[in-house]
Design an enzyme around this catalytic site. Structure first.
Site, PDB file in Angstrom:
ATOM      1  N   TYR A  73       0.823  -1.149   0.183  1.00 40.77           N
ATOM      2  CA  TYR A  73       0.081  -0.062  -0.006  1.00 40.77           C
ATOM      3  C   TYR A  73       0.950   1.142  -0.015  1.00 40.77           C
ATOM      4  CZ  TYR A  73      -2.988  -3.592   1.842  1.00 40.77           C
ATOM      5  OH  TYR A  73      -3.668  -4.948   1.674  1.00 40.77           O
ATOM      6  N   ASP A  99       3.466   2.229  -1.993  1.00 40.90           N
ATOM      7  CA  ASP A  99       3.952   2.857  -3.092  1.00 40.90           C
ATOM      8  C   ASP A  99       2.673   3.333  -3.884  1.00 40.90           C
ATOM      9  OD1 ASP A  99       6.446   1.359  -3.508  1.00 40.90           O
ATOM     10  OD2 ASP A  99       5.307  -0.151  -2.818  1.00 40.90           O
ATOM     11  N   TYR A 155       4.391  -4.227   9.832  1.00 38.38           N
ATOM     12  CA  TYR A 155       4.801  -5.442   9.203  1.00 38.38           C
ATOM     13  C   TYR A 155       4.766  -6.636  10.126  1.00 38.38           C
ATOM     14  CZ  TYR A 155       6.726  -2.113   5.581  1.00 38.38           C
ATOM     15  OH  TYR A 155       6.655  -1.158   4.791  1.00 38.38           O
ATOM     16  N   GLN A 214      -7.781   6.921   1.846  1.00 36.18           N
ATOM     17  CA  GLN A 214      -6.817   7.466   2.488  1.00 36.18           C
ATOM     18  C   GLN A 214      -7.470   8.477   3.338  1.00 36.18           C
ATOM     19  OE1 GLN A 214      -4.507   8.500  -1.072  1.00 36.18           O
ATOM     20  NE2 GLN A 214      -3.069   7.075  -0.402  1.00 36.18           N
ATOM     21  N   ARG A 257       3.774   2.099   9.353  1.00 35.85           N
ATOM     22  CA  ARG A 257       4.684   1.369   8.654  1.00 35.85           C
ATOM     23  C   ARG A 257       5.133   2.277   7.237  1.00 35.85           C
ATOM     24  NH1 ARG A 257       1.730  -4.473   6.739  1.00 35.85           N
ATOM     25  NH2 ARG A 257       1.269  -3.313   4.563  1.00 35.85           N
ATOM     26  N   GLY A 258       6.302   1.814   6.466  1.00 33.69           N
ATOM     27  CA  GLY A 258       6.268   2.087   5.115  1.00 33.69           C
ATOM     28  C   GLY A 258       6.665   3.685   5.036  1.00 33.69           C
ATOM     29  N   GLU A 259       6.361   4.170   3.867  1.00 30.19           N
ATOM     30  CA  GLU A 259       6.742   5.762   3.618  1.00 30.19           C
ATOM     31  C   GLU A 259       5.053   6.491   3.761  1.00 30.19           C
ATOM     32  OE1 GLU A 259       7.858   8.628  -0.122  1.00 30.19           O
ATOM     33  OE2 GLU A 259       9.064   6.561   0.470  1.00 30.19           O
ATOM     34  N   ASP A 260       4.058   6.003   3.085  1.00 29.95           N
ATOM     35  CA  ASP A 260       2.973   6.977   3.147  1.00 29.95           C
ATOM     36  C   ASP A 260       2.266   7.106   4.455  1.00 29.95           C
ATOM     37  OD1 ASP A 260       0.714   8.259   1.569  1.00 29.95           O
ATOM     38  OD2 ASP A 260      -0.426   6.557   2.272  1.00 29.95           O
ATOM     39  N   SER A 261       2.146   6.003   5.189  1.00 27.87           N
ATOM     40  CA  SER A 261       1.594   5.992   6.610  1.00 27.87           C
ATOM     41  C   SER A 261       2.322   6.665   7.366  1.00 27.87           C
ATOM     42  CB  SER A 261       1.493   4.598   6.906  1.00 27.87           C
ATOM     43  OG  SER A 261       0.493   3.962   6.224  1.00 27.87           O
TER      44      SER A 261
END
Length: 371
Positions: A13, A15, A196, A247, A263-267
């Protein structure tokens, strides 16, 4: 501007989350005609209800969404701007049309707080076929491209966070039971959990069970599948499972929480805009390169020491005991107050800079003039 954005889904999710926000910002905020190419529409539909995962082409919120294939139709040739997200490389047939048109070509890189990105931001790379690709780095300093942020976001967030009734109605609409909502009314701390598989959720549950203040834990369906079992101990946090949402509603989930595990970039970026304490689980990379990126961000983020210790432990294998102790220390009144202030300060400092879409639009306009 007519633009193509290419997105290859790697992190489920993250990317598509970044690319979808960028596509809408350029279309709505700058009047661009945007085509978004996505190779995994099944992941896309989880964060944008209404997307047809079987459609070759569809319109959604003013954006032309194209299912990425190796052989795009002849009418899908390059236009003014080509943005490839995270070095995903457009298909060969599309590259052929780029050689004829020579569009402004930008590789939107991953977010990093490392110092070296400032010297690489905006640099061109000349290819043997005559095309030139430019590297565009999101980041946290004026020498980078900034972070994605919609106009009016702070005012909308502040109004929502100041309205407990609106928060309760929102969570009830996501299926949170009245019994769990009553915990919030009676002073329970609310946390969101999006992690994750390797996250030390057992340590999280133990630390929260030992805390004198009850906790309501909001987690998407399918994330941390052992969470309920981990929390089934005396004093353990109550768990509310949430559906995957569009979103804007995910932002509201983050706004409801006192502490967000993301986690990740967007969140991660959206949790920062919540102006609340956050714990970032960065996308794991070989050789623990991701931990260097994490340390680079922590060097800029003004969190108190217990919070920084927690964030590091949350990202390391076999550090469950350290994570449990760090969370307990971070929730103590002094560090907790300092962490909340740090989150507000970080939000204000980053919001004062141009957002990523604005910086990218200006950058691409300048490139287009030189064609």
């Amino acid at each position: 501007m007519q633009a193509d954005i290419f997105c290859r889904v790697v992190d489920n999710y993250g990317d598509i989350g970044v690319c979808w926000r960028l596509a809408r910002r350029l279309a709505h905020g700058h009047g661009w005609d945007v085509r978004l190419w996505v190779d995994d529409l099944a992941s896309f539909v989880r964060i944008q209800p209404g997307i047809d995962p079987g459609a070759a082409r569809q319109a959604c919120q003013g954006v032309d969404v194209v299912r990425w294939s190796a052989t795009p139709g002849p009418g899908l040739a390059a236009r003014d701007v080509v943005i490839e997200a995270f070095a995903c490389d457009p298909p060969d047939t599309f590259l052929d049309s780029m050689r004829q048109r020579h569009p402004a070509w930008v590789n939107l890189e991953y977010l990093s707080a490392e110092a070296w990105v400032e010297s690489c931001h905006g640099l061109p790379s000349q290819r043997p076929d005559g095309l030139v690709k430019h590297f565009f780095f999101p980041g946290f300093t004026p020498a980078t491209g900034g972070l994605l942020r919609e106009p009016g976001l702070s005012a909308e967030r502040d109004a929502f966070q100041a309205d407990p009734a609106a928060q309760e109605a929102f969570l009830r609409g996501l299926g949170v039971a009245d019994g769990l909502l009553s915990l919030r009314r009676n002073g329970a701390r609310t946390m969101s959990l999006f992690c994750y598989p390797g996250a030390p959720v057992d340590a999280l549950a133990r630390a929260l069970a030992a805390d004198t203040r009850p906790t309501l834990l909001l987690a998407p369906v399918g994330v941390a599948p052992g969470l309920e079992a981990a929390c089934a101990l005396p004093g353990g946090p109550a768990v509310a499972r949430l559906p995957f949402v569009a979103q804007p509603d995910f932002d509201r989930v983050l706004w409801c929480a006192d502490l967000n595990f993301v986690r990740g970039e967007d969140s991660f970026v959206r949790a920062a805009w919540a102006a609340r304490p956050l714990v970032w689980q960065i996308y794991p990379q070989a050789g623990n390169i991701h931990l260097e990126k994490l340390d680079a961000w922590l060097a800029r983020y003004p969190a108190p020491a217990p919070a920084a210790d927690l964030i590091r432990a949350w990202n390391q294998a076999d550090a469950a005991t350290a994570a449990e102790a760090a969370l307990a220390a971070a929730l103590e009144p002094g560090p907790w107050q300092a962490w909340n202030q740090a989150a507000r300060d970080w939000d204000a400092a980053q919001a004062a800079r141009p957002d990523l879409a604005e910086s990218l639009a200006v950058f691409c306009a300048e490139l287009a003039k030189k064609r």
